[in-house]
Structure formats: structure tokens, C-alpha cells
Write a protein that holds these residues in place. Structure first.
Motif, PDB file in Angstrom:
ATOM      1  N   LYS A   1     -42.167 -65.960   9.696  1.00 36.21           N
ATOM      2  CA  LYS A   1     -41.877 -67.173   9.634  1.00 36.21           C
ATOM      3  C   LYS A   1     -43.074 -68.085   9.074  1.00 36.21           C
ATOM      4  N   ASP A   2     -42.695 -69.478   8.946  1.00 37.66           N
ATOM      5  CA  ASP A   2     -43.909 -70.344   8.331  1.00 37.66           C
ATOM      6  C   ASP A   2     -45.291 -70.050   9.104  1.00 37.66           C
ATOM      7  N   ASP A   3     -46.223 -70.192   8.463  1.00 40.94           N
ATOM      8  CA  ASP A   3     -47.646 -70.185   8.900  1.00 40.94           C
ATOM      9  C   ASP A   3     -47.973 -70.752  10.360  1.00 40.94           C
TER      10      ASP A   3
ATOM     11  N   GLN B   1     -27.531 -56.981  12.394  1.00 38.02           N
ATOM     12  CA  GLN B   1     -28.287 -57.631  11.435  1.00 38.02           C
ATOM     13  C   GLN B   1     -28.947 -58.948  12.043  1.00 38.02           C
ATOM     14  N   LEU B   2     -30.342 -58.961  11.740  1.00 40.20           N
ATOM     15  CA  LEU B   2     -30.984 -60.254  12.508  1.00 40.20           C
ATOM     16  C   LEU B   2     -31.444 -61.104  11.376  1.00 40.20           C
ATOM     17  N   GLN B   3     -31.157 -62.315  11.403  1.00 41.50           N
ATOM     18  CA  GLN B   3     -31.422 -63.494  10.395  1.00 41.50           C
ATOM     19  C   GLN B   3     -32.925 -64.012  11.264  1.00 41.50           C
ATOM     20  N   ILE B   4     -33.798 -64.150  10.380  1.00 38.64           N
ATOM     21  CA  ILE B   4     -34.907 -64.729  10.969  1.00 38.64           C
ATOM     22  C   ILE B   4     -34.847 -66.361  10.988  1.00 38.64           C
TER      23      ILE B   4
ATOM     24  N   PRO C   1     -28.296 -71.947  19.711  1.00 38.23           N
ATOM     25  CA  PRO C   1     -28.568 -73.375  20.045  1.00 38.23           C
ATOM     26  C   PRO C   1     -28.910 -74.153  18.604  1.00 38.23           C
ATOM     27  N   ALA C   2     -28.838 -75.320  18.528  1.00 40.11           N
ATOM     28  CA  ALA C   2     -28.788 -76.126  17.014  1.00 40.11           C
ATOM     29  C   ALA C   2     -30.410 -75.930  16.584  1.00 40.11           C
ATOM     30  N   GLU C   3     -31.472 -75.895  17.413  1.00 38.33           N
ATOM     31  CA  GLU C   3     -32.857 -75.391  17.152  1.00 38.33           C
ATOM     32  C   GLU C   3     -32.883 -74.360  16.149  1.00 38.33           C
ATOM     33  N   LEU C   4     -32.134 -73.232  16.539  1.00 35.67           N
ATOM     34  CA  LEU C   4     -32.109 -71.990  15.909  1.00 35.67           C
ATOM     35  C   LEU C   4     -31.211 -72.061  14.728  1.00 35.67           C
ATOM     36  N   SER C   5     -29.898 -72.676  14.679  1.00 37.38           N
ATOM     37  CA  SER C   5     -29.080 -72.631  13.355  1.00 37.38           C
ATOM     38  C   SER C   5     -29.394 -73.562  12.496  1.00 37.38           C
ATOM     39  N   GLN C   6     -30.247 -74.555  12.696  1.00 37.34           N
ATOM     40  CA  GLN C   6     -30.869 -75.514  11.589  1.00 37.34           C
ATOM     41  C   GLN C   6     -31.933 -75.031  11.039  1.00 37.34           C
ATOM     42  N   ASN C   7     -32.700 -73.966  11.751  1.00 34.89           N
ATOM     43  CA  ASN C   7     -33.855 -73.446  11.062  1.00 34.89           C
ATOM     44  C   ASN C   7     -34.031 -72.005  10.361  1.00 34.89           C
ATOM     45  N   LEU C   8     -32.864 -71.511  10.260  1.00 37.51           N
ATOM     46  CA  LEU C   8     -32.592 -70.188   9.756  1.00 37.51           C
ATOM     47  C   LEU C   8     -32.915 -70.017   8.174  1.00 37.51           C
TER      48      LEU C   8
ATOM     49  N   PHE D   1     -37.424 -68.888  19.085  1.00 42.14           N
ATOM     50  CA  PHE D   1     -36.697 -67.996  18.880  1.00 42.14           C
ATOM     51  C   PHE D   1     -37.200 -67.055  17.707  1.00 42.14           C
ATOM     52  N   ILE D   2     -36.625 -65.478  17.815  1.00 40.14           N
ATOM     53  CA  ILE D   2     -36.773 -64.777  16.697  1.00 40.14           C
ATOM     54  C   ILE D   2     -35.629 -65.015  15.730  1.00 40.14           C
ATOM     55  N   GLY D   3     -34.623 -65.193  15.913  1.00 43.29           N
ATOM     56  CA  GLY D   3     -33.480 -65.459  14.957  1.00 43.29           C
ATOM     57  C   GLY D   3     -32.285 -65.161  15.563  1.00 43.29           C
ATOM     58  N   LYS D   4     -31.241 -65.085  14.767  1.00 50.28           N
ATOM     59  CA  LYS D   4     -29.786 -64.716  15.079  1.00 50.28           C
ATOM     60  C   LYS D   4     -29.536 -63.325  14.898  1.00 50.28           C
ATOM     61  N   LEU D   5     -28.837 -62.831  15.925  1.00 44.70           N
ATOM     62  CA  LEU D   5     -28.542 -61.535  15.878  1.00 44.70           C
ATOM     63  C   LEU D   5     -27.013 -61.372  15.749  1.00 44.70           C
ATOM     64  N   THR D   6     -26.372 -60.741  14.520  1.00 43.49           N
ATOM     65  CA  THR D   6     -25.008 -60.368  14.264  1.00 43.49           C
ATOM     66  C   THR D   6     -24.693 -59.159  14.482  1.00 43.49           C
ATOM     67  N   PHE D   7     -23.494 -58.799  15.332  1.00 42.34           N
ATOM     68  CA  PHE D   7     -23.276 -57.509  15.440  1.00 42.34           C
ATOM     69  C   PHE D   7     -21.595 -57.530  15.557  1.00 42.34           C
ATOM     70  N   SER D   8     -21.075 -56.259  15.353  1.00 45.81           N
ATOM     71  CA  SER D   8     -19.608 -56.125  15.503  1.00 45.81           C
ATOM     72  C   SER D   8     -19.311 -55.401  16.863  1.00 45.81           C
ATOM     73  N   VAL D   9     -18.392 -55.752  17.633  1.00 43.13           N
ATOM     74  CA  VAL D   9     -18.130 -55.066  18.907  1.00 43.13           C
ATOM     75  C   VAL D   9     -16.791 -54.198  18.656  1.00 43.13           C
ATOM     76  N   GLN D  10     -16.857 -52.775  18.835  1.00 42.29           N
ATOM     77  CA  GLN D  10     -15.838 -51.819  19.120  1.00 42.29           C
ATOM     78  C   GLN D  10     -15.343 -51.434  20.455  1.00 42.29           C
ATOM     79  N   LEU D  11     -16.475 -51.803  21.297  1.00 41.57           N
ATOM     80  CA  LEU D  11     -16.192 -51.317  22.650  1.00 41.57           C
ATOM     81  C   LEU D  11     -16.396 -52.200  23.745  1.00 41.57           C
ATOM     82  N   PRO D  12     -15.451 -52.906  24.088  1.00 42.24           N
ATOM     83  CA  PRO D  12     -15.591 -54.028  25.312  1.00 42.24           C
ATOM     84  C   PRO D  12     -15.950 -53.713  26.432  1.00 42.24           C
ATOM     85  N   VAL D  13     -15.596 -52.534  26.587  1.00 40.74           N
ATOM     86  CA  VAL D  13     -15.835 -51.813  28.370  1.00 40.74           C
ATOM     87  C   VAL D  13     -17.288 -51.323  28.203  1.00 40.74           C
ATOM     88  N   ILE D  14     -18.307 -52.075  28.793  1.00 41.34           N
ATOM     89  CA  ILE D  14     -19.439 -51.413  28.782  1.00 41.34           C
ATOM     90  C   ILE D  14     -20.169 -51.788  30.084  1.00 41.34           C
ATOM     91  N   GLN D  15     -21.015 -50.665  30.482  1.00 39.13           N
ATOM     92  CA  GLN D  15     -21.859 -50.783  31.303  1.00 39.13           C
ATOM     93  C   GLN D  15     -23.123 -50.601  31.067  1.00 39.13           C
TER      94      GLN D  15
END
Length: 269
Positions: free
Chosen positions: A67-69, A170-173, A151-158, A179-193
Motif C-alpha cells: 500500500k501507500d507509505d 486472486q487478491l487485489q490490494i 464497501p465503497a472505501e475498498l472499491s474506490q481505492n483498489l 482492508f487488505i483488498g478484494k478477494l475473487t474466487f469461483s465457487v464449484q461446491l455450494p454445500v460446504i461445512q
């Protein structure tokens, strides 16, 4: 990725079917008698379970340094260290035509004392809104907790800084103080415990979706951990379990892998 591999062999003998002859006339006599005790040959079903033996480790403090210093000094990292640990399990059919009904993964930290599971991704609390074969986005807090809203605070500062967590994750800082960033992932198993938050272990139970899509390929499972400052690594006990079925005449069976030991070392910069 390197793996521990365990081939689990399931077997069952299907009982023979007795055929009864009915005499319609007194002079009728069957020339052969059926053997009611006859049994068909035992069928073997093989499933190989693979467990990653080198879990990927990501230091959340190192992500903050991207991130920024002005955003690089945060109180959560003064007394504790936070890491993302990416675990992997998969099941492959090697013999016969059984289907995997359920796949379990369990990892318990033997060392260090004081380790605490902060988050599990995917987690049980998120499962009801998961749908198969879709992409999802989650916000990742400074201490590795995931929320399915951006949240807007995250999406506006990617910023254009992507971290590959393996597979389809993937994780976008972002340049945000919360926040650290935005996590993006694909779901193939909707039934999860999932279980283990606030403990020294993590467990997942994975089931096929409503369309009975086979459990194929590596399943990536993320554990966020908090450890005492300066911890050099984590010693884990890992194991898996698979439940299989073949349909008619079969009773669902389950077998577990051996218990494996791994040491996950941290790169302390």
C-alpha cells in the motif's frame, strides 16, 4: 504443488439373486436348482486422495507493505502476526465407477502454542448464498476476515496489484486503512461445512452441488491464522476422508487417509 497421495480401495460383494420356479402342474419339476448362496465377484473401487504437503503461506503484513507509505503502520501487527494458509485436497477415481459423495479435510496445528484460527474460506456462514460455477467477491480485512460485500472505501481505492492465491483465487490490494483488498474466487461446491474458528484447527466437509457435479480437481481452502509475534512456522497434522457410493446394492462407505505431518515455515523479513 506437491502432494501426499493415498489410494483408498473400497470393496463389496453383491449377493446373488435367487430365481424361484413355480410348478403349474404336478408333473413339472425343475431340472436345475438355483444356488441362493451364489455371490457375484467382489468389485474393487479405487479413490486416490491428494493432500497438499506444502501449503501456500501469505503474510498479511507483507501485503500491507504494498500500500501507500502512509498506510503501512497498523496496530493489529504489533503483538501478533497474521497469515493466510492455503490448504489443498482432491479426490480422483482410479478404479471402478464409484462417485464421491463427500470429501473431508482436517488440519490441526501442533505448534506453536497460541495459534488461533481467525477465518475459514469458504466458510459455513457463507454457504447459503453460494451457487455453483459462479465468481464471488469478498473484502478481506487487515486481520484476514472475509465479508461478502465490497464497501465503497475498498472499491474506490483498489490498485493494480494482484496476488495469486492458487487456482481460481486472486487478491487485489487496496489503499484503504481498514482492508487488505478484494478477494475473487469461483465457487464449484455450494454445500460446504467449515469449523475451527477460535481454535488451533481447521476442518471442511465438501459435497457436490445440487446437480451432483463430481468433485473434480484441487479444492483450495484458506485458513487465516493469528500467531504470537516472531513465530517461525506451524507444524500441522493433516488428514482426509472420503465417502463413496456406487448406487444399487451398495451401502455408502468411507475411508480415511493416513495422518501426515508437515512444517509450514514463515519467511520473516
Amino acid at each position: 504443488m506437491n502432494y501426499f497421495e493415498s489410494e483408498l480401495i473400497f470393496e463389496e460383494t453383491k449377493p446373488g439373486t435367487a430365481i424361484k420356479a413355480k410348478a403349474f402342474k404336478n408333473h413339472y419339476r425343475p431340472t436345475q436348482t438355483s444356488n441362493t448362496n451364489a455371490a457375484k465377484p467382489t468389485q474393487l473401487l479405487g479413490i486416490t486422495v491428494r493432500i497438499g504437503n506444502q501449503p501456500l503461506v501469505i503474510n498479511l503484513k507483507e501485503l500491507v507493505k504494498l500500500k501507500d507509505d502512509s498506510l503501512q503502520n497498523f496496530t493489529p501487527f504489533l503483538a501478533r502476526d497474521y497469515y493466510l494458509i492455503v490448504h489443498t485436497i482432491s479426490a480422483m477415481r482410479t478404479q471402478g465407477n464409484a462417485k464421491v459423495d463427500e470429501l473431508h479435510y482436517h488440519a490441526e496445528a501442533i505448534e506453536p502454542d497460541g495459534l488461533q484460527t481467525v477465518e475459514l474460506i469458504p466458510g459455513t456462514r457463507l454457504k447459503e448464498i453460494f451457487k455453483a460455477n459462479m465468481d464471488y467477491e469478498a473484502s478481506l480485512s487487515l486481520t484476514g476476515e472475509a465479508l461478502l460485500n465490497i464497501p465503497a472505501e475498498l472499491s474506490q481505492n483498489l490498485i493494480p496489484q494482484l496476488i495469486n492465491l492458487g487456482g481460481n483465487m486472486q487478491l487485489q490490494i487496496c489503499n484503504s486503512a481498514h482492508f487488505i483488498g478484494k478477494l475473487t474466487f469461483s465457487v464449484q461446491l455450494p454445500v460446504i461445512q467449515a469449523a475451527g474458528i477460535a481454535s488451533n484447527f481447521c476442518s471442511w466437509v465438501l459435497n457436490p452441488d445440487e446437480n451432483k457435479t463430481p468433485l473434480l480437481g484441487d479444492q483450495l481452502l484458506i485458513q487465516t491464522v493469528s500467531v504470537p509475534k516472531g513465530t517461525a512456522g506451524i507444524s500441522y497434522k493433516l488428514k482426509g476422508l472420503v465417502k463413496v457410493d456406487k448406487g444399487l446394492f451398495w451401502k455408502q462407505q468411507e475411508k480415511a487417509t493416513p495422518e501426515y505431518r508437515v512444517k509450514v515455515e514463515f519467511d520473516r523479513k
